[in-house]
Design an enzyme around this catalytic site. Sequence first.
Site, PDB file in Angstrom:
ATOM      1  N   PHE A 110      20.712  25.992  64.304  1.00  0.00           N
ATOM      2  CA  PHE A 110      19.705  26.103  63.238  1.00  0.00           C
ATOM      3  C   PHE A 110      20.232  25.544  61.922  1.00  0.00           C
ATOM      4  O   PHE A 110      19.460  25.174  61.049  1.00  0.00           O
ATOM      5  CB  PHE A 110      19.275  27.567  63.059  1.00  0.00           C
ATOM      6  N   LYS A 111      21.552  25.457  61.800  1.00  0.00           N
ATOM      7  CA  LYS A 111      22.128  25.009  60.527  1.00  0.00           C
ATOM      8  C   LYS A 111      21.738  23.569  60.184  1.00  0.00           C
ATOM      9  O   LYS A 111      21.741  23.192  59.018  1.00  0.00           O
ATOM     10  CB  LYS A 111      23.643  25.174  60.552  1.00  0.00           C
ATOM     11  N   ASP A 112      21.373  22.779  61.198  1.00  0.00           N
ATOM     12  CA  ASP A 112      20.914  21.413  60.930  1.00  0.00           C
ATOM     13  C   ASP A 112      19.699  21.401  59.998  1.00  0.00           C
ATOM     14  O   ASP A 112      19.529  20.471  59.210  1.00  0.00           O
ATOM     15  CB  ASP A 112      20.502  20.718  62.244  1.00  0.00           C
TER      16      ASP A 112
END
Length: 466
Positions: A110-112
Amino acid sequence: MKYISTRNSKIKVSFIETFLNGLALDGGLYIPKIIPKFSKSSFYRLSKLKYHELAFEIIKIFTDKTFSNSELKKIIKKSYSSFSSKEVIKLSKIETYNLLELYHGPTFAFKDIAMQIIGNMYENILLKKKKKINLIVATSGDTGAAAINAIANKQNVKIFVLFPKGKISSIQRKLMTTVSAKNVFNIAIKGTFDDCQNLVKSMFNDSKFRNSVNLSGVNSINWARIIAQVVYYFYAYLHFTNRKNKMVFSVPTGNFGDIYAGYIAFKMGVPISKLIIATNENDLLDRFIKTGIYKPGVVKSTVSPSMDIQVASNFERLISDFYNHNSRKVKSLMKNLEKKKFYKVSPNVLKKIKNIFYSNSVNSKKVINLIKFLYKKNHKILDPHTTIGLFSLMDYKSKNFNSSENLFFLGTAHPAKFKNTIEKAIDKKITLPKEIKNVLNKKEKVKILPNNLNKVKNCIKYNSLY
Ligand SMILES: *Cc1c(COP(=O)(O)O)cnc(C)c1O
């Protein structure tokens, strides 16, 4: 839009300063002076927006005049062009539970979603300001890969990633160390993630060093990351429900960045009845919710390494909010933390926090069992972090049965990133996406250093020159 520090409510800085500084100069965290709230009547209009358009509406509020409308639209479009899902995120279901799949970006975490935005914001700002900077980031596995992917080959910026040697999955490591871009430097520290995070904090608190290498940070305290994450809480409510009932979000939590974004979405008007802090055996925040005492312990290695953290960096922002931005109070709590290694909030504040937050801690054995069970029963494979989110949501439901709530949990990583754990749990080989297969046999580029501030500083100083 002006920002204050959690430790000094008198300062007023712009988004650009917040963005480039990362940490406030007094050691506190930047927070907006006011958080605007959408009226109920604007939700109908918002529900018609595509992900990109919604992201524009929300991010614009916080970035103010930093980017022109067309610049910001371009930043968002470019950021999500490498995602495999056109609408950035996806929904799937496990029985009555809604899984918000946030892992369709280039590094499968999800950090993308936030990091791509940050990378393009840097490029825009640095070119306009004709400035060159060095980014330093500590990672428990996923941040580093997402940051490297977002920064590799961009102009006027170099990135140094510190990760705990041997404490992240080999796929997580290879997604970082096989990137050959000249502006990317991987440093494996002989220590834990918290050691890496402390090294980064020390470098930021050393103003001489900070200025000499033009330091900037993309850790989860960077405000731009938070605002990019607010978007999917809105999107989930607007697109994946009939907007009649309240939302419950269970969030696999480490640094308290993702769930804090959920709290901001709540303050901006998303009708959320509970935010569930789902942790692994590193249960610092679960203990806090149960006792009101914030007391970091020793980091334990688990099957969910991205959450093997005992310092929840963004938590200071929440504490500040519940003390109505009384910076003297926040400072005294943080002083306690530094001197006595813990702080305690008042029963009244704890009660208010518990009105909106629920917590749960899940050990590795339970995680493995649930992965196994879900595979057998539904042929669904979840990554260990996401599984902790589901487990905690089930726990919440068993204790607070309220059939009208929309139950969501956040899918924070693609299961393939944790191949070994998954294969052991389900006793079967899994197929890897081709992007992951591609990095497995590539040459790695990494420098190994002891947990020693001076050695790390020297390495960064030497490589930071343009
Ligand atoms: C970073 C990460 C988390 C924790 O998010 P925070 O914002 O640090 O609380 C959870 N799951 C995965 C897979 C992560 O990479």
